[in-house]
Design a protein around this motif. Sequence first.
Motif, PDB file in Angstrom:
ATOM      1  N   ILE A   1       0.851  -1.187   0.000  1.00 50.00           N
ATOM      2  CA  ILE A   1       0.000   0.000   0.000  1.00 50.00           C
ATOM      3  C   ILE A   1       0.890   1.241   0.000  1.00 50.00           C
ATOM      4  CG2 ILE A   1      -0.200   0.178   2.512  1.00 50.00           C
ATOM      5  CD1 ILE A   1      -3.152   1.014   2.027  1.00 50.00           C
ATOM      6  N   ASP A   2       0.475   2.243  -0.753  1.00 53.26           N
ATOM      7  CA  ASP A   2       1.261   3.477  -0.866  1.00 53.26           C
ATOM      8  C   ASP A   2       0.279   4.621  -1.074  1.00 53.26           C
ATOM      9  OD1 ASP A   2       2.858   5.618  -1.531  1.00 53.26           O
ATOM     10  OD2 ASP A   2       4.209   4.460  -2.812  1.00 53.26           O
ATOM     11  N   ARG A   3       0.060   5.384  -0.008  1.00 50.03           N
ATOM     12  CA  ARG A   3      -0.924   6.465  -0.099  1.00 50.03           C
ATOM     13  C   ARG A   3      -0.370   7.697  -0.811  1.00 50.03           C
ATOM     14  NH1 ARG A   3      -3.042   4.447   5.676  1.00 50.03           N
ATOM     15  NH2 ARG A   3      -0.874   3.710   5.607  1.00 50.03           N
ATOM     16  N   ASP A   4       0.876   7.593  -1.288  1.00 49.47           N
ATOM     17  CA  ASP A   4       1.440   8.612  -2.170  1.00 49.47           C
ATOM     18  C   ASP A   4       1.701   8.033  -3.566  1.00 49.47           C
ATOM     19  OD1 ASP A   4       1.517  10.778  -0.365  1.00 49.47           O
ATOM     20  OD2 ASP A   4       3.310   9.929   0.592  1.00 49.47           O
ATOM     21  N   PHE A   5       0.977   6.985  -3.923  1.00 46.04           N
ATOM     22  CA  PHE A   5       1.141   6.378  -5.241  1.00 46.04           C
ATOM     23  C   PHE A   5       0.838   7.407  -6.333  1.00 46.04           C
ATOM     24  CE2 PHE A   5      -0.503   3.585  -8.739  1.00 46.04           C
ATOM     25  CZ  PHE A   5       0.690   2.946  -9.008  1.00 46.04           C
ATOM     26  N   SER A   6       1.637   7.355  -7.404  1.00 45.44           N
ATOM     27  CA  SER A   6       1.512   8.355  -8.463  1.00 45.44           C
ATOM     28  C   SER A   6       1.719   7.718  -9.831  1.00 45.44           C
ATOM     29  CB  SER A   6       2.570   9.457  -8.265  1.00 45.44           C
ATOM     30  OG  SER A   6       3.876   8.907  -8.427  1.00 45.44           O
ATOM     31  N   TYR A   7       1.425   8.504 -10.862  1.00 48.10           N
ATOM     32  CA  TYR A   7       1.659   8.029 -12.220  1.00 48.10           C
ATOM     33  C   TYR A   7       3.150   7.775 -12.438  1.00 48.10           C
ATOM     34  CZ  TYR A   7       1.429   7.520 -17.260  1.00 48.10           C
ATOM     35  OH  TYR A   7       1.523   7.017 -18.539  1.00 48.10           O
ATOM     36  N   ARG A   8       3.996   8.584 -11.844  1.00 46.72           N
ATOM     37  CA  ARG A   8       5.444   8.391 -11.993  1.00 46.72           C
ATOM     38  C   ARG A   8       5.859   7.030 -11.443  1.00 46.72           C
ATOM     39  NH1 ARG A   8       9.731   8.171  -9.052  1.00 46.72           N
ATOM     40  NH2 ARG A   8       8.636   8.703  -7.129  1.00 46.72           N
ATOM     41  N   LYS A   9       5.329   6.646 -10.297  1.00 46.91           N
ATOM     42  CA  LYS A   9       5.661   5.343  -9.729  1.00 46.91           C
ATOM     43  C   LYS A   9       5.104   4.213 -10.591  1.00 46.91           C
ATOM     44  CE  LYS A   9       5.910   7.021  -4.955  1.00 46.91           C
ATOM     45  NZ  LYS A   9       5.372   6.898  -3.577  1.00 46.91           N
ATOM     46  N   LEU A  10       3.892   4.382 -11.106  1.00 46.19           N
ATOM     47  CA  LEU A  10       3.310   3.383 -11.994  1.00 46.19           C
ATOM     48  C   LEU A  10       4.176   3.207 -13.236  1.00 46.19           C
ATOM     49  CD1 LEU A  10       1.068   1.517 -13.052  1.00 46.19           C
ATOM     50  CD2 LEU A  10      -0.154   3.578 -13.817  1.00 46.19           C
ATOM     51  N   GLU A  11       4.570   4.315 -13.827  1.00 47.10           N
ATOM     52  CA  GLU A  11       5.397   4.269 -15.032  1.00 47.10           C
ATOM     53  C   GLU A  11       6.720   3.553 -14.764  1.00 47.10           C
ATOM     54  OE1 GLU A  11       7.015   7.382 -18.437  1.00 47.10           O
ATOM     55  OE2 GLU A  11       6.756   8.075 -16.380  1.00 47.10           O
ATOM     56  N   ALA A  12       7.359   3.863 -13.632  1.00 46.74           N
ATOM     57  CA  ALA A  12       8.630   3.229 -13.292  1.00 46.74           C
ATOM     58  C   ALA A  12       8.450   1.732 -13.074  1.00 46.74           C
ATOM     59  CB  ALA A  12       9.218   3.877 -12.040  1.00 46.74           C
ATOM     60  N   ALA A  13       7.408   1.335 -12.352  1.00 41.42           N
ATOM     61  CA  ALA A  13       7.169  -0.077 -12.101  1.00 41.42           C
ATOM     62  C   ALA A  13       6.968  -0.840 -13.398  1.00 41.42           C
ATOM     63  CB  ALA A  13       5.947  -0.244 -11.192  1.00 41.42           C
ATOM     64  N   VAL A  14       6.162  -0.290 -14.286  1.00 41.83           N
ATOM     65  CA  VAL A  14       5.903  -0.941 -15.576  1.00 41.83           C
ATOM     66  C   VAL A  14       7.196  -1.078 -16.373  1.00 41.83           C
ATOM     67  CG1 VAL A  14       4.767  -0.629 -17.811  1.00 41.83           C
ATOM     68  CG2 VAL A  14       3.480  -0.278 -15.679  1.00 41.83           C
ATOM     69  N   ARG A  15       7.997  -0.045 -16.382  1.00 38.62           N
ATOM     70  CA  ARG A  15       9.256  -0.079 -17.137  1.00 38.62           C
ATOM     71  C   ARG A  15      10.204  -1.139 -16.577  1.00 38.62           C
ATOM     72  NH1 ARG A  15      10.572   4.656 -16.195  1.00 38.62           N
ATOM     73  NH2 ARG A  15      12.437   4.564 -14.873  1.00 38.62           N
ATOM     74  N   PHE A  16      10.324  -1.200 -15.258  1.00 33.73           N
ATOM     75  CA  PHE A  16      11.264  -2.139 -14.647  1.00 33.73           C
ATOM     76  C   PHE A  16      10.803  -3.590 -14.821  1.00 33.73           C
ATOM     77  CE2 PHE A  16      12.180   1.483 -11.466  1.00 33.73           C
ATOM     78  CZ  PHE A  16      13.080   2.062 -12.356  1.00 33.73           C
ATOM     79  N   ILE A  17       9.511  -3.828 -14.662  1.00 35.94           N
ATOM     80  CA  ILE A  17       8.996  -5.196 -14.801  1.00 35.94           C
ATOM     81  C   ILE A  17       9.130  -5.653 -16.255  1.00 35.94           C
ATOM     82  CG2 ILE A  17       6.954  -6.658 -14.593  1.00 35.94           C
ATOM     83  CD1 ILE A  17       6.082  -4.746 -12.273  1.00 35.94           C
TER      84      ILE A  17
ATOM     85  N   ALA B   1      -5.592  -2.774  -4.989  1.00 42.52           N
ATOM     86  CA  ALA B   1      -6.142  -1.793  -5.927  1.00 42.52           C
ATOM     87  C   ALA B   1      -5.028  -1.144  -6.737  1.00 42.52           C
ATOM     88  CB  ALA B   1      -6.940  -0.735  -5.165  1.00 42.52           C
ATOM     89  N   ILE B   2      -3.919  -0.822  -6.072  1.00 46.61           N
ATOM     90  CA  ILE B   2      -2.765  -0.268  -6.784  1.00 46.61           C
ATOM     91  C   ILE B   2      -2.203  -1.303  -7.752  1.00 46.61           C
ATOM     92  CG2 ILE B   2      -0.396   0.576  -6.501  1.00 46.61           C
ATOM     93  CD1 ILE B   2      -1.280   1.709  -3.778  1.00 46.61           C
ATOM     94  N   SER B   3      -2.130  -2.542  -7.285  1.00 48.57           N
ATOM     95  CA  SER B   3      -1.611  -3.612  -8.124  1.00 48.57           C
ATOM     96  C   SER B   3      -2.412  -3.769  -9.410  1.00 48.57           C
ATOM     97  CB  SER B   3      -1.615  -4.933  -7.346  1.00 48.57           C
ATOM     98  OG  SER B   3      -1.176  -5.999  -8.146  1.00 48.57           O
ATOM     99  N   GLY B   4      -3.703  -3.479  -9.328  1.00 46.09           N
ATOM    100  CA  GLY B   4      -4.544  -3.609 -10.517  1.00 46.09           C
ATOM    101  C   GLY B   4      -4.037  -2.791 -11.685  1.00 46.09           C
ATOM    102  N   SER B   5      -3.539  -1.597 -11.421  1.00 49.37           N
ATOM    103  CA  SER B   5      -3.061  -0.749 -12.509  1.00 49.37           C
ATOM    104  C   SER B   5      -1.796  -1.328 -13.141  1.00 49.37           C
ATOM    105  CB  SER B   5      -2.791   0.675 -12.008  1.00 49.37           C
ATOM    106  OG  SER B   5      -1.779   0.678 -11.012  1.00 49.37           O
TER     107      SER B   5
END
Length: 268
Positions: free
Chosen positions: A123-139, A166-170
């Motif tokens: 869980i990350d209550r400061d989750f952002s598009y930047r973090k999503l983008e980085a996660a997708v790129r690294f995976i 819920a975050i994982s869904g994205s």
Amino acid sequence: MNANGRTTAFLIDLDGTMYAGNTPIPHAAAFVDRLRELALPFLFVTNNSSRTPEAVASHLREMGIAAEPGEVVTSSQATARYVLERGRGRRVYAIGEDGLKRALAEAGLELVEDEPDFVVQGIDRDFSYRKLEAAVRFIAAGAEYVLTNPDRLLPSDGKLVPGAGAISGSIREALWVEPTVIGKPSDRIMRFALERLSADADVWAVGDNPATDIGAGVAAGLRTALVLTGIATPDNAAEAIAAAGVTPDLVCGSLLELLERLKLGRQG
């Protein structure tokens, strides 16, 4: 000792079992006190990845429930152990809060912002598009995706809020990839807790959620007790159990009833 001459031990859920937000569940303190009186081994096992064991124990004590940090097992701790034992590198990009990052660092893992071996998400209550983008790129580049726990919603002081799932869904939708799940209903967190318990005992998994708490207990081969004080209630228990597809060994209206059903209550 139980009828088989073995000690009875417990892996106890927290939210919905010990407390609801900042409110203690009825009989929670008395339940823990009774286990201590009988010298029965137990650990609190939580999918919550945001808090450290110290913070969890402090929260319990604030509500009058006796607890020490060493009695707390979090999904963050179990996740750190999993990553460490994978043996494919120690570089981790972490999406999460203090409890997760501290558990990873204390395990000797390196928290990085580029070229990780793992993407670990809680869980990350400061989750952002930047973090999503980085996660997708690294995976996409080959990092293993590890999820502390799959909870989509969490109860919080009378309302439901988005959880780690819920975050994982994205992330999953972006890549069509499934993470390695550590928390309940996976048996990984339960097996980690059993190592910590270090007791030759008949172990009961106790919780309020048939899908996660009871599911994890069944997956780990434990006895299971559903208490109707959180996700499952007297009004929805049958439906919740059917939806989860697992059957608890006991269904109890309260923790006090659980003690009585296991013949651990005070006599006379």
